[in-house]
Write an enzyme that holds these catalytic residues in place. Sequence first.
Site, PDB file in Angstrom:
ATOM      1  N   HIS A 336       3.215   5.290   3.090  1.00 16.35           N
ATOM      2  CA  HIS A 336       3.489   4.774   4.436  1.00 16.35           C
ATOM      3  C   HIS A 336       2.402   3.784   4.853  1.00 16.35           C
ATOM      4  CE1 HIS A 336       4.837   5.459   8.758  1.00 16.35           C
ATOM      5  NE2 HIS A 336       3.653   4.873   8.909  1.00 16.35           N
ATOM      6  N   GLU A 337       1.134   4.184   4.704  1.00 17.24           N
ATOM      7  CA  GLU A 337       0.041   3.309   5.142  1.00 17.24           C
ATOM      8  C   GLU A 337      -0.035   2.053   4.280  1.00 17.24           C
ATOM      9  OE1 GLU A 337      -0.921   3.994   7.928  1.00 17.24           O
ATOM     10  OE2 GLU A 337      -0.319   6.099   7.996  1.00 17.24           O
ATOM     11  N   HIS A 346       7.096   0.322  11.515  1.00 18.11           N
ATOM     12  CA  HIS A 346       7.793   1.601  11.661  1.00 18.11           C
ATOM     13  C   HIS A 346       9.295   1.392  11.816  1.00 18.11           C
ATOM     14  CE1 HIS A 346       3.877   3.683  13.160  1.00 18.11           C
ATOM     15  NE2 HIS A 346       3.999   3.731  11.844  1.00 18.11           N
ATOM     16  N   GLU A 413       9.755  -4.294 -21.319  1.00 14.13           N
ATOM     17  CA  GLU A 413       8.770  -4.407 -22.378  1.00 14.13           C
ATOM     18  C   GLU A 413       8.906  -5.756 -23.080  1.00 14.13           C
ATOM     19  OE1 GLU A 413       8.375   0.217 -23.727  1.00 14.13           O
ATOM     20  OE2 GLU A 413      10.338  -0.719 -23.955  1.00 14.13           O
ATOM     21  N   GLU A 416      12.164  -8.092 -23.910  1.00 14.03           N
ATOM     22  CA  GLU A 416      13.311  -7.714 -23.084  1.00 14.03           C
ATOM     23  C   GLU A 416      13.391  -8.601 -21.847  1.00 14.03           C
ATOM     24  OE1 GLU A 416      13.488  -2.907 -24.032  1.00 14.03           O
ATOM     25  OE2 GLU A 416      12.582  -3.628 -22.170  1.00 14.03           O
ATOM     26  N   ASP A 470      16.704 -20.469  17.737  1.00 10.29           N
ATOM     27  CA  ASP A 470      16.772 -20.531  16.282  1.00 10.29           C
ATOM     28  C   ASP A 470      18.084 -21.173  15.841  1.00 10.29           C
ATOM     29  OD1 ASP A 470      15.814 -20.134  13.731  1.00 10.29           O
ATOM     30  OD2 ASP A 470      16.638 -18.107  13.568  1.00 10.29           O
TER      31      ASP A 470
END
Length: 609
Positions: A336-337, A346, A413, A416, A470
């Site tokens: 979360h942090e 949040h 890898e 790929e 906008d």
Amino acid sequence: MIQVLLVTICLAVFPYQGSSIILGSGNVNDYEVVYPRKVTAVPKGAVQPKYEDTMQYEFKVNGEPVVLHLEKNKGLFSKDYSETHYSPDGREITTYPSVEDHCYYHGRIQNDADSTASISACNGLKGHFKLQGEMYLIEPLRFSDSEAHAVFKYENVEKEDEAPKMCGVTQTNWESDEPIKKASKLVVTAEQQRYLNNFRFIELVIVADYRMFTKFNSNLNEVKTWVYEIVNTLNEIYRYLYVRVALVALEVWSNGDLSSVTLSAYDTLDSFGEWRKRDLLKRKSHDNAQLLTAIDFNGTIIGLAHVASMCDPKCSTGIVQDYSSRNLVVAVIMAHEMGHNLGIRHDRENCTCHANSCIMSAVISDQPSKYFSNCSHVQYWNYINDDEPQCILNEPLRTDIVSPPVCGNELLEVGEECDCGSPATCRYPCCDAATCKLHSWVECESGECCEQCRFRTAGTECRARRSECDIAESCTGHSADCPTDRFHRNGQPCLHNFGYCYNGNCPIMYHQCYALWGANATVAKDSCFEDNQKGNDYGYCRKENGRKIPCEPQDVKCGRLYCSLGNQLPCRFFYTPTDENIGMVDTGTKCGDKKVCSNRQCVDVNTAY
């Protein structure tokens, strides 16, 4: 033909279900005792490492057989991984332990496409797995028979604290909820998020403070084991954002704290950031640092971080309280942090994920989720595209045990172009699971104008307008990227002349008060703004050389924002020492007739633009 010796440890399920027991994860109601059956394919004559790259265990859950497939998390540590602690006389002791043959795995349950697992196999099986949509924990039982394990649902672990625990980050985005609501309705498809050739890599340092050291009986090995388990889960969580987290260093403050760790989470974060910039970065190259502490912060706060700060020398940091005996909970708090560091705020009520609570919920759920919400995905990609944090583009040297690439193991890898698992489980339409190459018809893999691996039709809206200032953008039909964001000219009146357009928004004080204090907030009376002439901690217009400059009388509405919450709180303001810009009137806000805030001064709108 290669001969394969099949080593099988056959043990039956122990026919017992308990009602209550105290385990490492806490007091558990209703658990099942099992003896996992391990099956490992070992080439004849091969030197077997202590912990194999892949393992398979069979046991029963609720009377039904399950098969747990595990694959070593080779990205857990960087090749230059180091550990630092301090002697009783204060000497710094740094070592570079060999971590190639470690015992931390990710995995899945066979025949359950949505299953996940994060397991430590160091001493038995310890960790968690998701089965048929429910989270289970597994850990060894300390009976005389060391192969007995307890399996139990996460919901059957008794709560450790009835009081809700929260992140200390305050929602400060003053714009309306509309962009969040729209983001919550976006369907971010797997192919849009895949970014197989553009993974981000976070080189992480975890610092355990002195209280953590003493909490684990001043035993460095116990602290290390706890941190490894947390990072293994953290690594699993972030793969859904196509971010790989590698632990490049662990530092344990075994002889006292090197930065100030106090009951104030805000002061602790600020001090830790200063120490990182001043000291840690000079000793160890890394992208992000998290302080793991056993202090109980004031109030209900158990974590705090700077927002949109990844790669910043001071602010690419977070602090996490080691709040729970279940490392899954602590890993989710750290995720979360770190999410805040990556520009994620949040979740609002419109944001959803495949669980009751998502990672970026402001309140830590008693049953934490390992999933980011749809809103978090959008905010993360916006941050990556807009801020372009450079430090997380380089891949750290991994502690791989050299082995040929295996198509179908979900690891990208050498050689790929993609790896989405087996043909039976692959859900990524751009990838040919049989060859781990992109299909020949693929035009794109990700982007706002990419859908089902092809460019979206010309004219399809890819960026809705966020306000009347906008302009909506549409796909061109020949690019996966949405065209550059455009907006109406700055200074154009908006919201019925209550504001003026500024960079696509219509900033007004009412919206800022609403975001800070909720629906009951309004703009305070003019007399409240006169406090900005004081030049004190909170009432000022700008800072010069660390000194807070009071506002001139005509500029008071371009300093600190004052809101009213009724007669009881007529002059409410917001101030935090971790980011003193939060709670100030935003640039472009109308401060008078034909006047706007620019550089903390109230100037004529024509002069500003």
